[in-house]
Design an enzyme around this catalytic site. Structure first.
Site, PDB file in Angstrom:
ATOM      1  N   SER A 192     -39.360  29.622 -19.708  1.00 13.72           N
ATOM      2  CA  SER A 192     -39.082  30.047 -21.078  1.00 13.72           C
ATOM      3  C   SER A 192     -37.672  30.611 -21.226  1.00 13.72           C
ATOM      4  O   SER A 192     -36.689  29.887 -21.082  1.00 13.72           O
ATOM      5  CB  SER A 192     -40.157  31.061 -21.512  1.00 13.72           C
ATOM      6  OG  SER A 192     -40.109  31.286 -22.895  1.00 13.72           O
ATOM      7  N   ASP A 235     -25.592  23.503 -18.790  1.00 16.62           N
ATOM      8  CA  ASP A 235     -25.062  22.602 -19.821  1.00 16.62           C
ATOM      9  C   ASP A 235     -23.555  22.740 -19.982  1.00 16.62           C
ATOM     10  O   ASP A 235     -22.847  21.752 -20.186  1.00 16.62           O
ATOM     11  CB  ASP A 235     -25.738  22.876 -21.171  1.00 16.62           C
ATOM     12  CG  ASP A 235     -27.169  22.365 -21.209  1.00 16.62           C
ATOM     13  OD1 ASP A 235     -27.550  21.601 -20.298  1.00 16.62           O
ATOM     14  OD2 ASP A 235     -27.905  22.747 -22.137  1.00 16.62           O
ATOM     15  N   LYS A 274     -41.120  24.756 -19.399  1.00 19.13           N
ATOM     16  CA  LYS A 274     -41.926  25.079 -20.580  1.00 19.13           C
ATOM     17  C   LYS A 274     -41.422  24.345 -21.815  1.00 19.13           C
ATOM     18  O   LYS A 274     -42.200  23.764 -22.571  1.00 19.13           O
ATOM     19  CB  LYS A 274     -41.916  26.592 -20.811  1.00 19.13           C
ATOM     20  CG  LYS A 274     -42.955  27.045 -21.807  1.00 19.13           C
ATOM     21  CD  LYS A 274     -43.045  28.560 -21.852  1.00 19.13           C
ATOM     22  CE  LYS A 274     -44.128  29.002 -22.825  1.00 19.13           C
ATOM     23  NZ  LYS A 274     -44.173  30.467 -22.951  1.00 19.13           N
TER      24      LYS A 274
END
Length: 330
Positions: free
Chosen positions: A293, A304, A318
């Site tokens: 999460s 990223d 998740k």
């Protein structure tokens, strides 16, 4: 044969009326089906109350049925009874009123596994591996941890009598502990593991996490930190806004942290770093299969933007953001 021409606006009005009738009919049909299901459910509850061999608590039937309904959807949707909701809010807010211990049952004995720093329990003399043998005048044998929690927690300033069994001590130790506000910290460790290398253990996410991390980083920078290891292993997550705030501490202003997409109105959102963070601080993020999460939002944002090196195992996966919807009665 003569035909009567209907003006275009009238045709549109007629079609709209027909469509309205069709939609209205569908809505009535859906509501009718739902009402029929409600009547079926009510009949089942009534039958259980009337025919079951033992007396049944109606709340237990309703809570169980709501929980069962949500379990048909996915592994994450769940129903929280009042007590569970209260515990969740305590975890999110980061405070509760009690004596400041973590307990687990060990071979049937309620055992202290952790004490919060400077907590009432610590000041009273309770230590790790102590067994809570009695609370008040009641023996805790066969009690659950929740049974003990219900007895031990209470208003600030009130007291609770506890008898502990300590390894190597023959007699029970009787203590009176005064309850207080207990702060649940999510940054459980922060120190230099080598000259210039800081380490921060982020155990959980709550509404105080970003502030705690900021204080830890300030302390470490003053001690000479030049690079950071952020440990998110076994961190199951928490509030979305805290994941965004933590990520923002290491990103450039405006960089995308996470986005959400969903069926309902307002579900499609893009969340960006609100302000520039420590973008020149070398960073390693530790994760494992129980990082989930909010932990995955932080580690994913670092990956990223190639902001840091993510080290460990494949995380939980998740990939969703949950909301809390209050029904009634807590």
């Amino acid at each position: 044969m003569r035909t009567r021409r209907i003006p275009a606006p009238a045709v549109i009005a007629l079609l709209s009326t027909m469509a309205g009738v069709a939609i209205g009919t569908a809505r009535v049909s859906t509501q009718g089906n739902l009402d029929a299901r409600y009547r079926m459910y009510q009949a089942a509850v009534t039958a259980v109350q009337r025919e079951y061999g033992d007396k049944v608590d109606p709340a237990q039937l309703v809570y169980g049925s709501i929980d069962g309904m949500l379990r048909t959807l996915d592994p994450h949707s769940s129903f929280l009874a009042p007590r569970e909701y209260t515990r969740m809010r305590e975890q999110q807010v980061g405070t509760y009123k009690g004596i400041g211990i973590t307990i687990v049952p060990v071979d049937g004995a309620i055992t202290v596994t952790k004490l919060f720093e400077n907590s009432p329990a610590y000041r009273a003399g309770i230590r790790r591996n102590d067994v809570l043998a009695r609370v008040g005048k009641e023996d805790t044998k066969d009690w659950t941890t929740q049974d003990v929690v219900d007895k031990v927690r209470g208003p600030k300033g009130t007291t609770v009598d506890i008898s502990i069994r300590r390894p190597g001590v023959a007699q029970l130790i009787d203590l009176t502990v005064e309850r207080d506000d207990i702060k649940i910290t999510t940054v459980t460790a922060s120190f230099l593991i080598a000259p210039g290398t800081g380490y921060v253990r982020l155990q959980d996410f709550s509404e105080t996490t970003d502030d705690e991390l900021g204080a830890a980083m300030t302390k470490l920078k003053a001690a000479g930190m030049e690079r950071l290891v952020l440990d998110l292993r076994d961190n199951l997550g928490g509030p979305l806004d805290q994941a965004i705030a933590v990520s923002s501490r290491f990103l450039k202003r405006g960089q995308l942290v996470v986005y959400t997409r969903g069926r309902v109105r307002g579900a499609d959102e893009d969340y960006h770093a609100a302000e520039a963070g420590s973008t020149d601080l070398p960073l390693i993020v530790l994760v494992n299969r129980n990082s989930a999460s909010a932990s995955e939002i932080v580690s994913g944002a670092m990956q990223d933007h190639d902001r840091g090196l993510v080290v460990g195992e494949t995380t939980f996966g998740k990939a969703l953001v949950q909301g809390v919807y209050r029904i009634s009665d807590g």
